[in-house]
Scaffold this active site. Sequence first.
Site, PDB file in Angstrom:
ATOM      1  N   GLY A   1       1.127  -1.213   0.088  1.00  0.00           N
ATOM      2  CA  GLY A   1       0.014  -0.086   0.001  1.00  0.00           C
ATOM      3  C   GLY A   1       0.893   1.198  -0.062  1.00  0.00           C
ATOM      4  O   GLY A   1       1.936   1.186  -0.458  1.00  0.00           O
TER       5      GLY A   1
ATOM      6  N   VAL B   1       0.478   4.786   5.501  1.00  0.00           N
ATOM      7  CA  VAL B   1       0.070   3.859   6.341  1.00  0.00           C
ATOM      8  C   VAL B   1       1.338   2.928   6.529  1.00  0.00           C
ATOM      9  O   VAL B   1       1.349   2.107   7.985  1.00  0.00           O
ATOM     10  CB  VAL B   1      -1.075   2.850   5.553  1.00  0.00           C
ATOM     11  CG1 VAL B   1      -1.356   1.791   6.369  1.00  0.00           C
ATOM     12  CG2 VAL B   1      -2.395   3.735   5.503  1.00  0.00           C
TER      13      VAL B   1
ATOM     14  N   GLU C   1       5.631  -3.238   0.824  1.00  0.00           N
ATOM     15  CA  GLU C   1       5.624  -3.073  -0.964  1.00  0.00           C
ATOM     16  C   GLU C   1       4.893  -1.638  -1.011  1.00  0.00           C
ATOM     17  O   GLU C   1       3.569  -1.866  -1.035  1.00  0.00           O
ATOM     18  CB  GLU C   1       4.771  -4.373  -1.352  1.00  0.00           C
ATOM     19  CG  GLU C   1       5.508  -5.809  -1.422  1.00  0.00           C
ATOM     20  CD  GLU C   1       6.637  -5.967  -2.447  1.00  0.00           C
ATOM     21  OE1 GLU C   1       6.727  -5.108  -3.239  1.00  0.00           O
ATOM     22  OE2 GLU C   1       7.764  -6.647  -2.045  1.00  0.00           O
TER      23      GLU C   1
ATOM     24  N   CYS D   1       0.834   0.127  -9.058  1.00  0.00           N
ATOM     25  CA  CYS D   1       1.899   0.713  -8.390  1.00  0.00           C
ATOM     26  C   CYS D   1       3.263   0.974  -9.107  1.00  0.00           C
ATOM     27  O   CYS D   1       4.136   1.761  -8.977  1.00  0.00           O
ATOM     28  CB  CYS D   1       2.491  -0.202  -7.097  1.00  0.00           C
ATOM     29  SG  CYS D   1       2.692  -2.047  -7.879  1.00  0.00           S
TER      30      CYS D   1
END
Length: 472
Positions: free
Chosen positions: A203, A207, A225, A259
């Site tokens: 994410g 966070v 990741e 991503c």
Amino acid sequence: MSDRATTDTLPGAAPDAAVDGLAAELREAVTTGVTRPRLYRAQQLDGLIAMLLQHTSRWEAALAADLGKSEIEAHLTEIGLVVSEARAAKRSLRRWMAATPLATPLALQPAFAKTLPEPLGAALIIAPWNYPLQLALAPLVGAIAAGCAAVVKPSELAPTTSALLAELAPQHLDPRSVRVVEGGVDETTALLEQRWDLIFYTGGARVARVVAAAAAKHLTPTVLELGGKSPAYVHRSADIPAAARRIAWGKWLNAGQTCVAPDHIRVDREVADELVEELRRATAEQLGDPRTSPDFARIVNGRHLERLRGLLASGTAVVGGDVDEADRFVAPTILTDVDDASAVMQEEIFGPILPVLPVDGVDGFIETMRDAEKPLALYVFARDRDAVRRVERETSSGALGINIAVAHAGAAALPFGGVGESGSGAYHGKHSFDAFSHRKAVLSKPTGLDTLRMIYPPFSGRRGRLAKRLLG
Ligand code: NAD
């Protein structure tokens, strides 16, 4: 608490109650040996494959509902990718689980050194919404292969896929070692309070800091990741039409919510106009009218759509630029006249907006990377070998694509992961097994001939001199 119930509780129950003691419960499946036999791991991998292949149309429908993914895209980037990871893991289990013999120093001989992979224990896998199936289940393949137990926490922002995972997992996977816990911040917070043996988080970096802080409390290792602004650099020597086709494909895939999508392009000034024209052509060729194309996905929710709408003001839309809120549609958009100080260059775009910024040669490009955070991926398009070599040697990124974007994620032999702000740790293929394993160092020395005698005290005279020579 999110508005949907977790898998383990009745609606309205506190998230803590849903997940209380889960880490300890799952760890027991590892410590009592349930998850360790190769046959068990193989059966679980079979279960995972069956969960995907026996319900393909339901997965396709879920991915279409959450992100408007086409059937083909759902297979290429989600269902098929996980199935092939699971099949490869099953085929490789014997080899991966085997000990690796290593050299022993002369002074210790005769002795045998080896590393023996062992499961880390109970893992927590926290997944994001953009590839909601792949990013929840590809790490799980690694966990199962390594003999770990795992809780998978899918993203609440892809609710249909999350619910389907929670429904089907107990039918195909042994609940003693695999659980799905649905939910958002509250549920994840409750999970993070527990002591895990590995936290595998995919994410955003904000966070990730919450996850890393929670992990630090228990000295739990993490795989992070993350993402970032992955640039594509187009050198004047590049095959411009090919570069445009490949960048367009990588960017418009999943409507830019990838991503490793090229976040923006830096292009040698003298070929900038040609590249923009070729991008226009490639976009038309690949998607026709993107509004009606079945191959162009939608934005995950209204909040992200509004965020993207805001970024459109950062430049001139020479392709696209339109937004349809009701349809969660943001057109594939190419932005020119973009300044490095503008909003679109301050954060990861994560949507179908592609700024094109001119730059002065390799030096100019490398200069832009010097102060930038290390991205998850970097792409260079060039035929000039020296230009490629310089980018390869003088920049740092999780991965480097040369004349290709995004596709490295499908090459399972390559470790997939970031560096610095784009994350730490890696997975895919054998790397997934390694991510969930501890490589135990083992030294075994026969007792018949005690060659160590010379290093036992008392160290006097010849014995001391010998010990010094052997161990010094
Ligand atoms: P997200 O909002 O779905 O969050 C990811 C997970 O974190 C979810 O499961 C969510 O429930 C949980 N979460 C959210 N807030 C939390 C909090 N305060 N405490 C604990 N848990 C919390 O996903 P996102 O962050 O929007 O994902 C997009 C980012 O992920 C982008 O930066 C993208 O580049 C990156 N990404 C990286 C990869 C990769 O493989 N490296 C893959 C996909 C996405």
